[in-house]
Design an enzyme around this catalytic site. Structure first.
Site, PDB file in Angstrom:
ATOM      1  N   LYS A  41       4.591  29.803   4.856  1.00 39.21           N
ATOM      2  CA  LYS A  41       3.685  29.446   3.761  1.00 39.21           C
ATOM      3  C   LYS A  41       2.226  29.527   4.199  1.00 39.21           C
ATOM      4  CE  LYS A  41       6.503  26.768   0.755  1.00 39.21           C
ATOM      5  NZ  LYS A  41       6.065  27.379  -0.470  1.00 39.21           N
ATOM      6  N   SER A  47      -0.719  27.252  -3.989  1.00 38.01           N
ATOM      7  CA  SER A  47      -0.341  28.649  -4.233  1.00 38.01           C
ATOM      8  C   SER A  47      -0.831  29.148  -5.587  1.00 38.01           C
ATOM      9  CB  SER A  47       1.176  28.807  -4.160  1.00 38.01           C
ATOM     10  OG  SER A  47       1.659  28.301  -2.951  1.00 38.01           O
ATOM     11  N   HIS A  49       0.837  -1.201   0.000  1.00 40.54           N
ATOM     12  CA  HIS A  49       0.000   0.000   0.000  1.00 40.54           C
ATOM     13  C   HIS A  49       0.873   1.252   0.000  1.00 40.54           C
ATOM     14  CE1 HIS A  49      -2.769   3.140   1.294  1.00 40.54           C
ATOM     15  NE2 HIS A  49      -2.034   3.325   2.378  1.00 40.54           N
ATOM     16  N   SER A  70      13.395   6.114 -13.363  1.00 39.85           N
ATOM     17  CA  SER A  70      12.304   6.918 -13.904  1.00 39.85           C
ATOM     18  C   SER A  70      12.253   8.303 -13.250  1.00 39.85           C
ATOM     19  CB  SER A  70      10.991   6.170 -13.693  1.00 39.85           C
ATOM     20  OG  SER A  70       9.909   7.036 -13.752  1.00 39.85           O
ATOM     21  N   SER A  71      12.338   8.343 -11.923  1.00 39.28           N
ATOM     22  CA  SER A  71      12.249   9.635 -11.230  1.00 39.28           C
ATOM     23  C   SER A  71      13.421  10.539 -11.568  1.00 39.28           C
ATOM     24  CB  SER A  71      12.261   9.451  -9.716  1.00 39.28           C
ATOM     25  OG  SER A  71      11.171   8.725  -9.302  1.00 39.28           O
ATOM     26  N   HIS A 117      15.300  12.129  12.637  1.00 41.76           N
ATOM     27  CA  HIS A 117      14.131  12.200  13.525  1.00 41.76           C
ATOM     28  C   HIS A 117      13.229  10.979  13.334  1.00 41.76           C
ATOM     29  CE1 HIS A 117      12.159  14.849  10.210  1.00 41.76           C
ATOM     30  NE2 HIS A 117      11.787  13.621  10.015  1.00 41.76           N
ATOM     31  N   HIS A 118      13.538  10.146  12.344  1.00 40.08           N
ATOM     32  CA  HIS A 118      12.808   8.882  12.201  1.00 40.08           C
ATOM     33  C   HIS A 118      13.447   7.765  13.018  1.00 40.08           C
ATOM     34  CE1 HIS A 118      10.195  10.292   8.921  1.00 40.08           C
ATOM     35  NE2 HIS A 118      11.234  11.053   8.615  1.00 40.08           N
ATOM     36  N   GLU A 166      12.238  12.792   0.615  1.00 40.84           N
ATOM     37  CA  GLU A 166      11.164  12.201  -0.189  1.00 40.84           C
ATOM     38  C   GLU A 166       9.791  12.695   0.271  1.00 40.84           C
ATOM     39  OE1 GLU A 166      10.875  10.413  -2.854  1.00 40.84           O
ATOM     40  OE2 GLU A 166       8.779   9.786  -2.691  1.00 40.84           O
ATOM     41  N   TRP A 206       7.396  -0.363   4.036  1.00 38.40           N
ATOM     42  CA  TRP A 206       7.935   0.297   2.844  1.00 38.40           C
ATOM     43  C   TRP A 206       9.362   0.769   3.073  1.00 38.40           C
ATOM     44  CZ3 TRP A 206       8.942   5.679   1.619  1.00 38.40           C
ATOM     45  CH2 TRP A 206       8.866   6.538   2.717  1.00 38.40           C
ATOM     46  N   THR A 219       7.658  26.565   6.908  1.00 41.76           N
ATOM     47  CA  THR A 219       6.321  26.029   6.669  1.00 41.76           C
ATOM     48  C   THR A 219       5.268  27.001   7.187  1.00 41.76           C
ATOM     49  OG1 THR A 219       7.304  23.856   7.047  1.00 41.76           O
ATOM     50  CG2 THR A 219       4.923  23.939   6.863  1.00 41.76           C
ATOM     51  N   TYR A 237       9.137  15.451   1.351  1.00 36.14           N
ATOM     52  CA  TYR A 237       8.990  16.803   0.794  1.00 36.14           C
ATOM     53  C   TYR A 237       8.799  16.773  -0.706  1.00 36.14           C
ATOM     54  CZ  TYR A 237       9.142  18.867   5.230  1.00 36.14           C
ATOM     55  OH  TYR A 237       8.777  19.203   6.495  1.00 36.14           O
ATOM     56  N   HIS A 267      13.383  11.332   4.256  1.00 35.69           N
ATOM     57  CA  HIS A 267      12.792  12.598   4.671  1.00 35.69           C
ATOM     58  C   HIS A 267      12.652  13.580   3.520  1.00 35.69           C
ATOM     59  CE1 HIS A 267      10.971  15.524   7.136  1.00 35.69           C
ATOM     60  NE2 HIS A 267      11.709  16.375   6.467  1.00 35.69           N
ATOM     61  N   ARG A 300       1.769   0.405  15.241  1.00 35.32           N
ATOM     62  CA  ARG A 300       1.408   0.332  13.830  1.00 35.32           C
ATOM     63  C   ARG A 300       1.798  -1.031  13.285  1.00 35.32           C
ATOM     64  NH1 ARG A 300       6.104   3.962  10.822  1.00 35.32           N
ATOM     65  NH2 ARG A 300       4.901   3.473   8.969  1.00 35.32           N
ATOM     66  N   ASP A 356       7.257  22.461 -25.424  1.00 33.08           N
ATOM     67  CA  ASP A 356       7.197  21.086 -24.901  1.00 33.08           C
ATOM     68  C   ASP A 356       8.226  20.962 -23.798  1.00 33.08           C
ATOM     69  OD1 ASP A 356       7.021  18.175 -24.640  1.00 33.08           O
ATOM     70  OD2 ASP A 356       6.052  18.220 -26.595  1.00 33.08           O
TER      71      ASP A 356
HETATM   72  C1  HEM Z   1       5.991  20.226   9.834  1.00 38.05           C
HETATM   73  C2  HEM Z   1       6.826  19.412   9.345  1.00 38.05           C
HETATM   74  C3  HEM Z   1       6.998  17.952   9.745  1.00 38.05           C
HETATM   75  C4  HEM Z   1       7.584  17.469  10.861  1.00 38.05           C
HETATM   76  C5  HEM Z   1       8.195  18.277  11.976  1.00 38.05           C
HETATM   77  C6  HEM Z   1       7.548  16.026  10.764  1.00 38.05           C
HETATM   78  C7  HEM Z   1       8.082  15.165  11.699  1.00 38.05           C
HETATM   79  C8  HEM Z   1       8.048  13.799  11.626  1.00 38.05           C
HETATM   80  C9  HEM Z   1       8.663  12.900  12.536  1.00 38.05           C
HETATM   81  C10 HEM Z   1       9.472  13.315  13.757  1.00 38.05           C
HETATM   82  C11 HEM Z   1       8.404  11.627  12.142  1.00 38.05           C
HETATM   83  C12 HEM Z   1       8.897  10.337  12.783  1.00 38.05           C
HETATM   84  C13 HEM Z   1       7.933   9.807  13.735  1.00 38.05           C
HETATM   85  C14 HEM Z   1       8.355   8.471  14.284  1.00 38.05           C
HETATM   86  O1  HEM Z   1       8.695   7.559  13.503  1.00 38.05           O
HETATM   87  O2  HEM Z   1       8.353   8.325  15.503  1.00 38.05           O
HETATM   88  C15 HEM Z   1       7.609  11.717  10.962  1.00 38.05           C
HETATM   89  C16 HEM Z   1       7.145  10.631  10.241  1.00 38.05           C
HETATM   90  C17 HEM Z   1       6.614  10.736   8.967  1.00 38.05           C
HETATM   91  N1  HEM Z   1       6.304  11.903   8.310  1.00 38.05           N
HETATM   92 FE1  HEM Z   1       6.498  13.772   9.039  1.00 38.05          FE
HETATM   93  N2  HEM Z   1       6.915  15.673   9.636  1.00 38.05           N
HETATM   94  C18 HEM Z   1       6.570  16.823   8.977  1.00 38.05           C
HETATM   95  C19 HEM Z   1       5.927  16.911   7.779  1.00 38.05           C
HETATM   96  C20 HEM Z   1       5.679  15.833   6.948  1.00 38.05           C
HETATM   97  C21 HEM Z   1       5.245  15.925   5.592  1.00 38.05           C
HETATM   98  C22 HEM Z   1       4.995  17.223   4.848  1.00 38.05           C
HETATM   99  C23 HEM Z   1       5.120  14.666   5.138  1.00 38.05           C
HETATM  100  C24 HEM Z   1       4.698  14.171   3.780  1.00 38.05           C
HETATM  101  C25 HEM Z   1       3.979  14.785   2.956  1.00 38.05           C
HETATM  102  C26 HEM Z   1       5.461  13.773   6.196  1.00 38.05           C
HETATM  103  C27 HEM Z   1       5.451  12.403   6.090  1.00 38.05           C
HETATM  104  C28 HEM Z   1       5.844  11.555   7.072  1.00 38.05           C
HETATM  105  C29 HEM Z   1       5.852  10.128   6.939  1.00 38.05           C
HETATM  106  C30 HEM Z   1       5.442   9.332   5.687  1.00 38.05           C
HETATM  107  C31 HEM Z   1       6.303   9.607   8.130  1.00 38.05           C
HETATM  108  C32 HEM Z   1       6.391   8.148   8.523  1.00 38.05           C
HETATM  109  C33 HEM Z   1       7.473   7.411   7.923  1.00 38.05           C
HETATM  110  C34 HEM Z   1       7.478   5.973   8.388  1.00 38.05           C
HETATM  111  O3  HEM Z   1       8.008   5.686   9.458  1.00 38.05           O
HETATM  112  O4  HEM Z   1       6.917   5.127   7.673  1.00 38.05           O
HETATM  113  N3  HEM Z   1       5.805  14.512   7.299  1.00 38.05           N
HETATM  114  N4  HEM Z   1       7.405  13.049  10.649  1.00 38.05           N
HETATM  115 CU   LIG Z   2      10.967  13.068   8.282  1.00 34.86          CU
END
Ligand code: HEM
Ligand SMILES: [Cu+2]
Lengths: 293, 528
Positions: free
Chosen positions: B331, B268, B77, B169-170, B302-303, B255, B142, B328, B257, B253, B450, B106
């Site tokens: 914005k 915008s 997924h 591709s990307s 931070h992950h 990614e 993933w 952010t 963004y 990370h 999870r 183009d």
């Molecule tokens: C304000 C800005 C953001 C902050 C401070 C932030 C912070 C964090 C942190 C600290 C985690 C890790 C949590 C953990 O595993 O314990 C996390 C996970 C995640 N964030 Fe954010 N995030 C932000 C914005 C975003 C945005 C814009 C996206 C995507 C569009 C995003 C997508 C994700 C995803 C996919 C995960 C989980 C990844 C995984 O473990 O599978 N985050 N975020």
């Molecule tokens: Cu992150």
């Protein structure tokens, strides 16, 4: 419509779909091979064949269009920028492997050897409290190597130093060839390129000799712990890039002999030269961090 | 530099006929359409997997699937939604809109453009086919963390090579987009006049070029660790499984963004049009995007707060991550100021854009909570983070994509969609997305992990709500499919060239006829 000053847009591209099919077969075949299926290798080689044919056709069309004068200055700029960003992406690919090397040497191994416990890192204490960290290392489990896990690291001042000289010289010869191109001096161009290609292949041969020695005498293989892993993956991918670069330069040499280029119009030459310099710079990094320090 | 285009088919100035048109096309609009249709199809496939997950989690106990298959569902997924739905949707929008927005005939490298797309269906086939292999599909999440991911069955090499294909591709798409933006702008279209969608994609493309190769390198190391005896992630050989996490999140990370910056660009574009005002703080938007792009490279760990990093590391990554909230915030402030005292109307694109601003911001706030490393020890790997990233990804990225579809669909097809149906779609989706994901915050805070197919009884009620929301959400998207197919068949009220009142002041694309002809801006427009 006037051709001059117009941006050429090709139509009905059949090359990309061929490329996709080729790559798909190559990778599915390789996967099957890794999973131990008999069909794998055949499929893989068919994929390689299709990919090679695709590149032949694709570059063939680009060369034909270029020689026919369809590309204006702006198209040329697009190609240049494209090549620069492609090389940038390659830099990041190597960065991943350099990152692995630095991470292991600077953080993971020292931690396993007992450093950093004041910072809360306890791997040493709980897992391998007898392990002492000395680089080069194949880890606390002495993975790979000869009997007893012994191995010899690759010394910097033998073949690697010679190879450094070879690549640096080839960087100079390709620049000299470029000067020839700019003066419309075909002879200098061709001699310079031929020398570069020869040096490139010589490099690859010497690296083969080095690998042979590592495998047969030094107990140093891809499986020799983290040292063997980083050593062979870094130098191996680099060697692959040298080979690709040398093949590209060979094509450019043949095209130079056919008189495809002029002092104004020789993007393919420059792209190949940039690629070559990139391969050169990566080697310097390898020489310093993999062989020397 | 002024541009005129020549086509080697200029006898027949339209597309060729039949299936081969789509296979061999080099036209940015055709390729854009291919990307968008592919994305919609993958959205449905990935969505179906999500519904398998939510069906299993509707009540405690094991009901429908075995745990391994459940794990394959969460893994596929995520991979399909990220690489098959959201990224291709943005690439499709880039293909359609960037040339039209900057006055270019183009994309700069049309053949390469075709290849970028035509790798994707092959990658999708390869990934989905792993479901039928010995040992099941990839099931380690993933993120493909070793050592767990190395224990996969026959699917393993296929998963790795899927990622290689997606990476190629990307990278090719990113190169094409950068070159197009830097080299193909019409005279007078200076960098600081570019629409923000173009700006955000430019920065996104830089990110892609830097991160996809690192991801490719990391999974290559997984492959050699499994099949060729290397020890990158094997501590006994001197490697470290945590190394994989660093490499992955150096990619991962930025990614996320990649998944959100183009959304910022879309919103915008839309808000000024429907507020009938120029975008507030244009240049600060550009700089904020650039600084988010830069900061995204220095916050990855931070992950990994719970893997045992040194305290200095925890502190550094906490502060660096919180810093991202500043650009952010800029914005969000600018979007609100654009609406302030605007003559607003609320057609479907605007509704989605406003919902984006509100709901994305909520995801941003939970992000800030998790950025604080001592607090994250509690949140990590719970449903709280599932809630976080679905707020930023679904009610963020996906909402922005849907907003973009409603916004530009009349320009692509020449007909207006049905506003009443679009409203129904909007409200059903917006309510159900919150019913689905809001309770997950509470589940996570209460400690539900999870990626598990079963759970303790006290989590039952919130899970039931979440599943109900998910099913309503999923089936509501059929309305979107219906609307899109109807418009593609040209059914509906004819759209004007401007489409939205006053839009022609907001971008070059609205100065073209609706539907946009097969070739546009063959002679570059002059911009004042
Ligand atoms: C304000 C800005 C953001 C902050 C401070 C932030 C912070 C964090 C942190 C600290 C985690 C890790 C949590 C953990 O595993 O314990 C996390 C996970 C995640 N964030 Fe954010 N995030 C932000 C914005 C975003 C945005 C814009 C996206 C995507 C569009 C995003 C997508 C994700 C995803 C996919 C995960 C989980 C990844 C995984 O473990 O599978 N985050 N975020
Ligand atoms: Cu992150």
């Amino acid at each position: 419509m006037a051709l001059h000053g117009s941006y050429y847009l090709p139509h009905k591209a059949t090359q990309p779909i061929l490329g996709s099919i080729g790559l798909f077969m190559l990778l599915v075949g390789f996967s099957n091979y890794l999973n131990g299926s008999d069909l794998g290798p055949t499929m893989m080689w068919i994929g390689v064949g299709i990919l090679a044919y695709m590149m032949f056709v694709w570059f063939g069309s680009v060369i034909r269009e270029s020689v026919a004068g369809l590309y204006n200055h702006q198209v040329d700029v697009s190609f240049r920028m494209g090549m620069i960003w492609f090389i940038t992406s390659e830099v990041f690919f190597f960065a991943a492997f350099f990152g692995a090397l630095f991470y292991s040497r600077i953080l993971a191994l020292p931690w396993m050897g007992g450093e950093g416990s004041a910072l809360g890192v306890h791997t040493h204490q709980y897992l391998w409290d007898t392990f002492k960290n000395v680089w080069p290392s194949n880890g606390p489990g002495h993975i790979g190597g000869k009997e007893g896990g012994e191995f010899e690291p690759m010394a910097a001042w033998g073949i690697p130093a010679i190879n450094t000289l070879i690549l640096l010289t080839s960087g100079a010869t390709v620049t000299w060839a470029h000067w020839g191109m700019l003066k419309d001096n075909r002879k200098q161009l061709i001699i310079g390129l031929a020398a570069t290609v020869a040096l490139g292949f010589l490099f690859v041969i010497l690296q083969g000799v080095e690998y042979h020695e590592a495998y047969s005498e030094m107990g140093l293989t891809l499986g020799t712990g983290i040292y063997g892993s980083t050593f062979f993956m870094l130098t191996g991918f680099h060697g692959l890039h040298v080979s690709i670069g040398a093949i590209i330069l060979t094509v450019v040499l043949l095209r130079s002999i056919r008189g495809h280029f002029s002092s104004e119009n020789h993007f393919a030459f420059e792209a190949a030269a940039w690629y070559w310099h990139f391969v050169d710079v990566v080697w310097l990094g390898l020489f310093i961090f993999v062989y020397w320090l | 530099m002024s541009v005129t285009a020549i086509h080697d088919d200029h006898h027949d100035h339209g597309p060729t006929k039949g299936f081969m048109r789509w296979v061999t096309t080099t036209n940015h609009k055709d390729i854009g359409t291919l990307y968008l249709v592919f994305s919609l199809a993958m959205f449905m496939v990935g969505g179906a997997m999500a519904l398998v997950i939510r069906a299993e989690l509707f009540e405690p106990g094991m009901q429908f699937v075995d745990p391994l298959f459940f794990n394959s569902m969460t893994t596929l997924h995520a991979l399909i939604m990220v690489f098959g739905a959201v990224m291709p949707a943005f690439a499709g929008l880039a293909n359609w809109m960037i040339p039209m927005m900057i006055g270019s005939p183009d994309m700069a490298l049309p053949r390469l453009n075709n290849w970028s797309f035509w790798l994707l269906p092959f990658a999708a086939v390869m990934l989905v086919s792993t479901l039928f292999m010995d040992g099941g599909a990839a099931a380690a999440g993933w993120t493909l963390y070793p050592p767990l991911s190395l224990q996969a069955g026959a699917s393993f090499p296929f998963t790795i090579f899927t990622i290689h294909i997606l990476g190629i591709s990307s990278i090719m798409a990113a190169i094409n987009i950068i070159v197009t933006i830097l080299n193909m702008r019409a005279p007078g279209m200076t960098l600081m006049k570019m629409p923000l969608f173009v700006w955000t994609w430019l920065i996104t493309a830089f990110l892609l070029i830097a991160i996809m190769p690192v991801f490719a390198g990391a999974v290559t190391m997984l492959l050699t660790d499994k099949f060729f005896g290397t020890s990158f992630f094997n501590a006994a050989g001197g490697g470290d499984p945590v190394l994989y996490q660093h490499l992955f999140w150096f990619f991962g990370h930025p990614e996320v963004y990649v998944l959100i910056l183009p959304s910022f660009g879309i919103v915008s574009q839309i808000i000024p049009t429907f507020a009938r005002k120029p975008l507030f703080g244009y240049s600060s938007m550009v700089y904020a995007t650039a600084s988010i792009g830069f900061l995204s490279f220095v916050v990855w760990a931070h992950h990994q707060y719970t893997v045992g990093m040194p305290v200095e590391g925890e502190l550094y990554f906490t502060y660096a991550t919180m810093l991202i909230a500043v650009p952010t915030g800029v914005k969000v402030f600018n979007w609100m100021s654009t609406m302030w005292q605007g003559a607003m109307t609320f057609e479907a694109p605007m509704l989605w854009a406003i919902a984006f601003v509100v709901l994305f911001t909520m995801g941003g706030f939970t992000g800030l909570m998790m950025a604080i490393s001592p607090a994250d020890l509690q949140y990590h790997d719970t449903y709280f983070i599932v809630a976080h990233f679905h707020y930023v990804l679904v009610s963020g990225a996906v909402f922005a994509i849907i907003a973009a579809v409603y916004y530009w669909l009349p320009k692509w097809t020449g007909v207006m969609y049905d506003e009443r149906l679009a409203n129904l779609h909007f409200w059903l989706t917006t309510i159900s997305v919150n019913v689905c994901f809001f309770p997950q915050h509470f589940l996570g805070l209460a400690g539900m992990p999870r990626r598990i197919p079963d759970y303790a009884l006290q989590f039952a009620e919130f899970n039931a709500w979440s599943s109900v929301g998910a099913f309503v959400f999923g089936f509501s998207q059929l309305i979107l499919c219906y609307i899109v197919v109807k418009s593609m068949r040209g059914e509906g009220e004819k759209a004007t060239d401007e489409v939205w009142e006053g839009a022609s002041e907001h971008g070059l694309e609205w100065q073209l006829p609706s539907p946009a002809p097969y070739h546009t801006w063959e002679h570059s427009p002059h911009i004042h």
